[in-house]
Design a protein around this motif. Structure first.
Motif, PDB file in Angstrom:
ATOM      1  N   GLN A   1      20.348  -4.840  -6.296  1.00  0.00           N
ATOM      2  CA  GLN A   1      21.067  -3.673  -6.764  1.00  0.00           C
ATOM      3  C   GLN A   1      22.250  -3.402  -5.849  1.00  0.00           C
ATOM      4  OE1 GLN A   1      20.246  -2.020  -9.645  1.00  0.00           O
ATOM      5  NE2 GLN A   1      18.785  -3.709  -9.865  1.00  0.00           N
TER       6      GLN A   1
ATOM      7  N   SER B   1      25.465 -13.060 -10.638  1.00  0.00           N
ATOM      8  CA  SER B   1      24.596 -12.922 -11.813  1.00  0.00           C
ATOM      9  C   SER B   1      25.323 -12.232 -12.954  1.00  0.00           C
ATOM     10  CB  SER B   1      23.316 -12.163 -11.460  1.00  0.00           C
ATOM     11  OG  SER B   1      23.606 -10.811 -11.178  1.00  0.00           O
ATOM     12  N   GLN B   2      26.162 -11.277 -12.607  1.00  0.00           N
ATOM     13  CA  GLN B   2      26.906 -10.533 -13.622  1.00  0.00           C
ATOM     14  C   GLN B   2      28.356 -10.997 -13.712  1.00  0.00           C
ATOM     15  OE1 GLN B   2      26.016  -7.916 -15.749  1.00  0.00           O
ATOM     16  NE2 GLN B   2      23.904  -8.459 -15.285  1.00  0.00           N
TER      17      GLN B   2
ATOM     18  N   ARG C   1      20.694 -19.620 -15.202  1.00  0.00           N
ATOM     19  CA  ARG C   1      20.906 -19.138 -13.844  1.00  0.00           C
ATOM     20  C   ARG C   1      21.801 -20.117 -13.083  1.00  0.00           C
ATOM     21  NH1 ARG C   1      17.646 -16.113  -9.896  1.00  0.00           N
ATOM     22  NH2 ARG C   1      18.201 -16.873  -7.825  1.00  0.00           N
TER      23      ARG C   1
ATOM     24  N   ASP D   1      21.515 -10.652 -17.026  1.00  0.00           N
ATOM     25  CA  ASP D   1      21.994 -11.525 -15.952  1.00  0.00           C
ATOM     26  C   ASP D   1      22.298 -12.914 -16.494  1.00  0.00           C
ATOM     27  OD1 ASP D   1      21.767  -9.524 -14.168  1.00  0.00           O
ATOM     28  OD2 ASP D   1      20.024 -10.299 -13.108  1.00  0.00           O
ATOM     29  N   TRP D   2      23.290 -13.505 -15.930  1.00  0.00           N
ATOM     30  CA  TRP D   2      23.724 -14.862 -16.248  1.00  0.00           C
ATOM     31  C   TRP D   2      24.205 -15.013 -17.684  1.00  0.00           C
ATOM     32  CZ3 TRP D   2      24.040 -16.347 -11.553  1.00  0.00           C
ATOM     33  CH2 TRP D   2      23.056 -15.998 -10.639  1.00  0.00           C
TER      34      TRP D   2
ATOM     35  N   GLY E   1      23.534 -10.234  -6.555  1.00  0.00           N
ATOM     36  CA  GLY E   1      23.795 -11.440  -7.321  1.00  0.00           C
ATOM     37  C   GLY E   1      22.540 -12.183  -7.709  1.00  0.00           C
ATOM     38  N   TYR E   2      21.427 -11.795  -7.183  1.00  0.00           N
ATOM     39  CA  TYR E   2      20.184 -12.481  -7.527  1.00  0.00           C
ATOM     40  C   TYR E   2      19.131 -11.439  -7.920  1.00  0.00           C
ATOM     41  CZ  TYR E   2      22.752 -16.208  -5.495  1.00  0.00           C
ATOM     42  OH  TYR E   2      23.732 -17.114  -5.241  1.00  0.00           O
ATOM     43  N   GLY E   3      19.561 -10.507  -8.722  1.00  0.00           N
ATOM     44  CA  GLY E   3      18.655  -9.474  -9.185  1.00  0.00           C
ATOM     45  C   GLY E   3      18.675  -8.240  -8.300  1.00  0.00           C
TER      46      GLY E   3
ATOM     47  N   ASP F   1      29.215 -10.699  -7.301  1.00  0.00           N
ATOM     48  CA  ASP F   1      27.878 -10.658  -7.889  1.00  0.00           C
ATOM     49  C   ASP F   1      27.821 -11.767  -8.931  1.00  0.00           C
ATOM     50  OD1 ASP F   1      25.571 -10.268  -9.282  1.00  0.00           O
ATOM     51  OD2 ASP F   1      25.902  -8.140  -9.710  1.00  0.00           O
TER      52      ASP F   1
END
Lengths: 129, 237
Positions: B110, B229-230, B134, B126-127, B106-108, B227
């Motif tokens: 994998q 971020s995505q 962010r 992302d985001w 969730g923060y870059g 996740d």
């Protein structure tokens, strides 16, 4: 926008209310905000918040507020609060409310750990820095 | 502007956990310190308690300065205490053994070999779901505020069951409309249900938060990690 101003209201847990007309509101990046007192001697900075969008309206949950006053910075312990930012050119509806947020304006309400309520409304008069 | 402030503050109290805001309107008087350009409402309250002397100017927040020291980041509470709301759980929560969460997700990070269930609506940067901004969790709030602006200790959301695992209870709360979490559920066409029964979609979120939903054609029953971020979920099985 140069002369845009807002109003801040500070309600203490004792019930004492102070109203500040003519505060200046500047955005700091995407999610930060600085509110400066009318006399320029104090400012509240919100630099940390969880921000997402409710439609085009940006809604942030701040969790750290800094008071910069007389050259000294103080961290204000925050219990909770919500900041709505309308950075568009038109009015936007506040979620679950009949109230509209004017263009380039904010609506902010905070409650500190000491029970002080801080509410701010007004136009943003500074572009993101 | 005053009327607008009153109206908007009241509106916020309805959409955020700040109901006390509207209730405190109308007081006033003195306050000490104060700032240029400000004016005080008519006196009502008793004299404030002893506090550090305030200098003139700026904001009169000296009561909030020098407050009892505590960590800058509030202590995390695994299970927020909420009460006084209907509890819509009629079954015993299941005991689950949660697989280890995926680090940095969730923060870059994998997902590694874990199966990502792509968000049907958002792909790419992302985001992107948050217009490229962010999203950072706010520790004052349950689940970092992802599921809604529910402050720890505040009565703001209905309990939606709980899950026991490793001698720990995770309570689930109703997802607030317009929250990122509500967007996630909508994108996956998931409907939140009470945690507890077997064969549900169980999504572990930020700060030990958990949300459950009925499985559907897009998401099978099982345990997933959020996740943010995505705005997607990753299978933990």
């Amino acid at each position: 926008m140069a002369d845009a101003r807002g109003t801040a209201e500070v309600t203490k847990s004792s019930g004492v209310v102070k109203i500040y007309d003519g505060v200046r509101i500047h955005m700091l990046g995407d999610t930060g905000l600085r509110i400066t007192s009318p006399d320029g001697r104090g400012s509240l900075t919100i630099a940390h918040a969880a921000c997402s969008f409710a439609g085009e309206l940006r809604r942030c949950l701040p969790y750290r507020v800094m008071l910069d006053q007389h050259g000294v910075k103080h961290l204000i312990d925050l219990e909770r609060g919500t900041l709505y930012l309308n950075i568009t050119g038109g009015p936007l509806q506040l979620p679950h409310s009949s109230t509209q947020v004017p263009p380039h304006s904010i609506v902010l309400a905070l409650k500190t750990e000491r029970g002080t309520l801080i509410s701010v409304t007004g136009q943003i008069d500074g572009a993101p820095q | 502007m005053r009327l607008l402030a009153i109206g908007l503050a009241t509106a916020i109290s309805l959409s955020a956990p700040l109901a006390a805001l509207a209730q405190h309107r109308g007081g006033g008087g003195g306050g000490g310190g104060g700032g240029g350009g400000s004016h005080a409402a008519p006196a009502r309250a008793s004299a404030p308690q002893a506090r550090p002397a305030a200098q003139p100017g700026g904001f009169d927040l000296h009561e909030d300065v020098g407050a009892p020291s505590r960590p800058a980041t509030p202590a995390r509470v695994n299970v927020p205490v909420r009460s006084n709301r209907p509890v819509n759980v009629t079954h015993a929560p299941t005991t689950a053994t949660r697989p280890a969460l995926i680090g940095n997700l969730g923060y870059g990070g994998q997902a590694g070999n874990h199966r990502v269930v792509q968000n049907p609506r958002y792909h790419g940067a992302d985001w992107g779901w948050n217009r490229g901004v962010r999203w950072n969790p706010a520790p004052n709030y349950w689940g970092g505020g992802f599921w809604g602006p529910f402050a720890f200790g505040a009565v703001a959301a209905a309990l939606f069951g709980s899950i026991y695992y490793d001698d720990e209870t995770l309570s689930s709360y109703q997802v607030e409309p317009d929250s990122p979490g509500a967007q996630l559920l909508e994108n996956y066409q998931l409907t939140q249900v009470s945690c507890g029964p077997p064969d549900l979609v169980v999504i572990f979120g930020i700060d030990n938060s958990v949300i459950c939903a009925e499985p559907n054609d897009l998401v099978a029953a099982g345990e997933y990690q959020l996740d943010p971020s995505q705005l997607s979920i990753v299978s933990l099985e």
